[in-house]
Design an enzyme around this catalytic site. Structure first.
Site, PDB file in Angstrom:
ATOM      1  CG  ASP A  90     -22.951 -78.598  27.750  1.00 53.73           C
ATOM      2  OD1 ASP A  90     -22.767 -79.123  26.643  1.00 53.73           O
ATOM      3  OD2 ASP A  90     -22.038 -79.174  28.793  1.00 53.73           O
ATOM      4  CD  GLU A 137     -13.683 -78.051  27.390  1.00 46.77           C
ATOM      5  OE1 GLU A 137     -13.125 -77.616  28.450  1.00 46.77           O
ATOM      6  OE2 GLU A 137     -14.804 -78.617  27.448  1.00 46.77           O
TER       7      GLU A 137
END
Ligand SMILES: *[C@@H]1O[C@H](CO)[C@@H](O)[C@H](O)[C@H]1NC(C)=O
Ligand SMILES: *[C@@H]1O[C@H](CO)[C@@H](O)[C@H](O)[C@H]1NC(C)=O
Ligand SMILES: *[C@@H]1O[C@H](CO)[C@@H](O)[C@H](O)[C@H]1NC(C)=O
Length: 818
Positions: A573, A785
């Site tokens: 991102d 994550e």
């Protein structure tokens, strides 16, 4: 080309093995359908079950719990997996969707430890869930309410039902139900306790229908599409009931609480297809829920559940050991099995509509935030997929899924095909697959509104094709080995009935060909969609001499839909890109991913022997590999970089501006093995970049962005430093490919030093990652994550057993020579 030899190989293999063992696609699909029909496919629930590919009238089950010893319990009903529940631990300790598994939960706040153990009969038609729990702190009083809800979905006028049987058996703690669905046919469900300690108050219950010392059943109707609100319905029924208690008995005493928190049919609903069963226990409890299909040959008997569990656990351990080869006494054994089981625990089945905006085009001038306001509901569609995180991302993610499949490939390649098949089925008439697949209200409820709508201009890294390419390469190797070992007369074909092994497709060349044939036209469409929709503007650069002389005009790409600050389509991102954004910029990772897709298309074409297509893809692949150098290699920085157009250039050459940010994007062509073996010089530069502790190498893995980059550790710090396991895995895999198994090794003596450097890096990187992820798991009980680039701590979403579970493959996979 390899085609001819492969065909001969197949022919020889078939001649030798004969038709007796050849499976056709239909048999194969049937076997999978059976062994994968039932599983806890509602992975967004702590425990939730539904059948796969039964869409009109599925049977659906969910579990909830709370401590009803005091009034606060009602606000803490556990149902969907929520990070905010702050459970000490939850997740599968062993699990295989074909066989069964055990999920353990430790919930200190509720003073409860709880296990769900799921098993199936051999036919896959029948199943049982054993629910067992106990207090964590035995000195504290508790009243654990375990609520099971079950529903037989179906339209009101259809013939389906789920009824409680009136005939009470001799044991009052046994409940039985009969159900019917046009898809599942008739079935029975039994719920029986084994010496559980139900909650017994010194005082009588508030009313006979709120007696916590025995199971309570409430039957009612809830529309199919509202069932996901089962917890809200339950809570509001309890609130209404408490209200009514208080009205009749204003001095309601606190010690009547477990009774007051027992559900009753306060509104006199007529019985319906939903059954809520609440049981409240004060100590250890254990009960079985057994589902048997009517007329099934291997129905599960009540007294055989314990035995079945022992068998299932044995089978799962055996399969895990066989596939990963992690020694029983390895430090990492339990960690590995648990982590991998949690990846599989995310395997879900979704069915429903999704929201698509096919109108909004992208503003290529301003690169503002994207708003998708013209959405329509499309579908219903279905998806069989794993999820990155059951708590936070319980839905399908295109970019994550390829990595999930790479993990699964070492374990059950048939399952990989099932999942791939389902994803490829989503390819629409234009060739598009959404980046996030959010089907139905239940899945939608977990997504902020602004992210629910998908748009067919947006792509995402085609990791599914990376996985597909890998599976085709492996199948080829396996089949060649099979042939070889057969010729040596010691070949043993595995019994077909070892239906749990999940390697039928690999062992069955005919099957692979049929499969590839079936899937090819859709994939081709997807491939063309990607190439057309993400096409970059190369014309602008034609005045740059070093580009003009060599470039292949067709192969230049950019991610559509980047904004000033983010490039969400790229998957990374906030990884830094050109500032300001420009319509003419070209992204090195976009081109790389098209290279991966092309290679994969070439492999599929070769499996099904499409000679012209093989040639076409081979040419495109070569062009891409050359364009990576021509367009994106910056010879000053020795890195692969994005490029953008420079209006203020003094020279023609300077019209191209390199946008270099050392990190995952610059490593990608290497990580997906697109650099030719012979390009030793570039391989050397990349190796230097990965080995350099000042820039990329940390004690916890390779950083997403170089420590020396101006954007390192700035902004959201998402892909600007933290360690991600997916790219680290690819880097390790590529190191292995180039330097450990490489044909170069033997021939080119002068590269001795390079190989030494690569092997040292491989060993160190692998160990760094395993050590750190293991250490954090040991401490926190979870994997994450991503991992912090400065201290290795877990960051981002907790219990992220999507691609982070790749650590298991790193543990399992140690090349012999190291
Ligand atoms: C397996 O299930 C899928 C999905 O419902 C179906 O399309 C397919 O025909 C089934 N295969 C067989 C052999 O029944
Ligand atoms: C849950 O399962 C674990 C692992 O099998 C076992 O050690 C534990 O005793 C079980 N807990 C309960 C409450 O059954
Ligand atoms: C590591 O990177 C730094 C910063 O780019 C550079 O100055 C140094 O020479 C590199 N070290 C090696 C061993 O290449």
């Amino acid at each position: 080309m390899i085609t001819l030899s492969r065909l001969l190989l197949f022919a020889a293999l078939n001649a030798i093995l004969g038709h007796s063992i050849a499976l056709d696609l239909d048999d194969y699909s049937k076997a999978n359908n059976q062994s994968l029909l039932w599983a806890p496919y509602r992975s967004n629930c702590y425990f939730g079950l539904r059948p796969r590919y039964v869409n009109d009238e599925p049977f659906v089950l969910g579990a909830m719990w709370f401590n009803s010893i005091n009034a606060q319990g009602l606000a803490k009903v556990r149902h969907f997996v929520e990070q905010g529940d702050k459970l000490d631990k939850y997740g599968w300790i062993w699990y295989d969707p074909r066989i069964g598994g055990r999920e353990t939960i430790r919930d200190s706040e509720s003073n409860l430890q709880l296990n769900f153990t799921f098993v199936k009969s051999h036919s896959g038609e029948n199943w049982a869930v054993q629910v067992e729990g106990d207090l964590i702190d035995k000195n504290k009083e508790a009243a654990h309410s375990i609520v099971i809800y079950m529903k037989q979905n179906g339209k009101e006028d259809s013939s389906c039902y789920l009824n409680q049987n009136d005939i009470f058996t001799k044991n009052r703690n046994e409940l039985s139900f009969t159900g019917f669905s046009n898809e599942l046919k008739g079935y029975t469900i039994k719920l029986a306790d084994e010496n559980s300690k139900f909650y017994k108050d010194a005082v009588p219950p508030l009313s006979p229908d709120c007696d916590p010392s025995k199971p309570t059943v409430l039957s009612m109707n809830i529309p199919d599409d509202q069932l996901w609100k089962a917890k809200d319905v339950f809570q509001s029924l309890l609130k209404d009931s408490i209200q009514a208690h208080v009205e009749t008995n204003p001095q309601l005493s606190a010690n009547l609480i477990p009774s007051a928190l027992t559900i009753r049919n306060i509104h006199n609903f007529p019985p319906g297809n939903v059954q809520y069963i609440q049981q409240t226990f004060e100590g250890h409890f254990k009960f079985n829920i057994i589902f048997n299909k009517k007329g099934s040959k291997d129905q599960i008997a009540e007294n055989s559940v314990d035995h079945l569990i022992v068998l299932a656990e044995g089978l799962v351990q055996q399969k895990f050991n066989k596939k990963f080869g992690i020694a029983d006494n390895s430090l990492y054994r339990d960690f590995a099995q648990e982590t991998f089981s949690n990846l599989l625990g995310g395997l879900s089945y979704f069915h429903g509509t999704h929201l698509v905006d096919r109108e909004t085009a992208f503003d290529n001038e301003n690169f503002d935030r994207i708003e998708l306001l013209n959405s329509n509901e499309e579908g219903p569609l279905e998806l069989f997929s794993m999820v990155p995180s059951r708590a936070f991302f319980p839905r399908g993610f295109y970019w994550d899924e390829g990595f999930h499949l790479l993990q699964l490939l070492d374990y059950d390649s048939d399952l990989v095909f099932e999942v791939l098949h389902s994803w490829f089925n989503l390819i629409d008439k234009d060739g598009w697959i959404p980046r996030e697949v959010i089907l139905g209200d239940e899945a939608r409820s977990k997504v902020p509104e602004e992210f629910r709508v998908q748009n067919p201009n947006i792509a995402n890294p085609p990791t599914l094709l990376l996985a597909f390419s890998e599976i085709l390469s492996r199948a080829k190797t396996i089949q060649e080995e099979m042939l070889e070992s057969h010729l040596q007369e010691n070949y043993q074909y595995e019994e077909l009935d070892s239906s749990f092994q999940g390697d039928k497709l690999n062992n069955n060349p005919e099957l692979l060909i049929s499969y590839a044939k079936e899937i090819y036209p859709k994939l081709l469409k997807h491939y063309e969609w990607f190439r057309n929709s993400q096409k970059g503007m190369l014309e602008e650069y034609m005045e740059v001499p070093s580009i003009n002389s060599k470039v292949h005009m067709e192969e230049a790409y950019r991610w559509i839909g980047r904004t000033f600050t983010h490039c969400l389509p790229s998957g990374m991102d906030d990884y830094p890109r050109a500032i300001p954004p420009d319509i003419a910029e070209l992204h090195v990772d976009a081109l790389t991913w098209v290279g991966v897709m092309t290679r994969s298309m070439k492999q599929i074409a070769s499996v099904i022997d499409l000679v012209e297509e093989i040639k076409r893809f081979a040419t495109i692949e070569e062009n891409i590999v050359e364009n990576l150098k021509t367009l994106h290699w910056d010879d000053d920085q020795k890195l692969f970089c994005d490029i953008t157009f420079n209006d203020d250039a003094n020279t023609d050459e300077a019209l191209r501006k390199f946008v270099c940010h050392e990190g995952y994007v610059s490593l990608l062509p290497f990580a997906v093995k697109l650099i030719p073996h012979t390009d030793v010089e570039r391989l050397k530069h990349i190796l230097d970049s990965m080995s350099n502790t000042t820039t990329l190498l940390s004690p916890y893995g390779i950083r997403s962005l170089s420590k020396t980059d101006e954007y390192y550790d700035t902004g959201e710090v998402y892909w600007r430093g933290p360690i991600w396991l997916n790219i680290n895995y690819l880097c390790l895999d590529a190191l292995e490919y180039y330097f450990l198994e490489s044909p170069l090794k033997k021939s080119e003596g002068q590269n001795e030093e390079l190989f030494l450097q690569a092997r040292t890096l491989y060993k160190q990187l692998r160990q760094n990652i395993i050590d750190n992820v293991y250490k954090i798991w040991k401490k926190d009980g979870y994997v994450y994550e991503q991992y912090n680039h400065k201290n290795g701590k877990g960051s981002g979403v907790q219990h992220f057993t999507g691609w982070t579970a790749l650590v298991v493959n790193m543990i399992g996979k140690l090349p012999e020579e190291l």
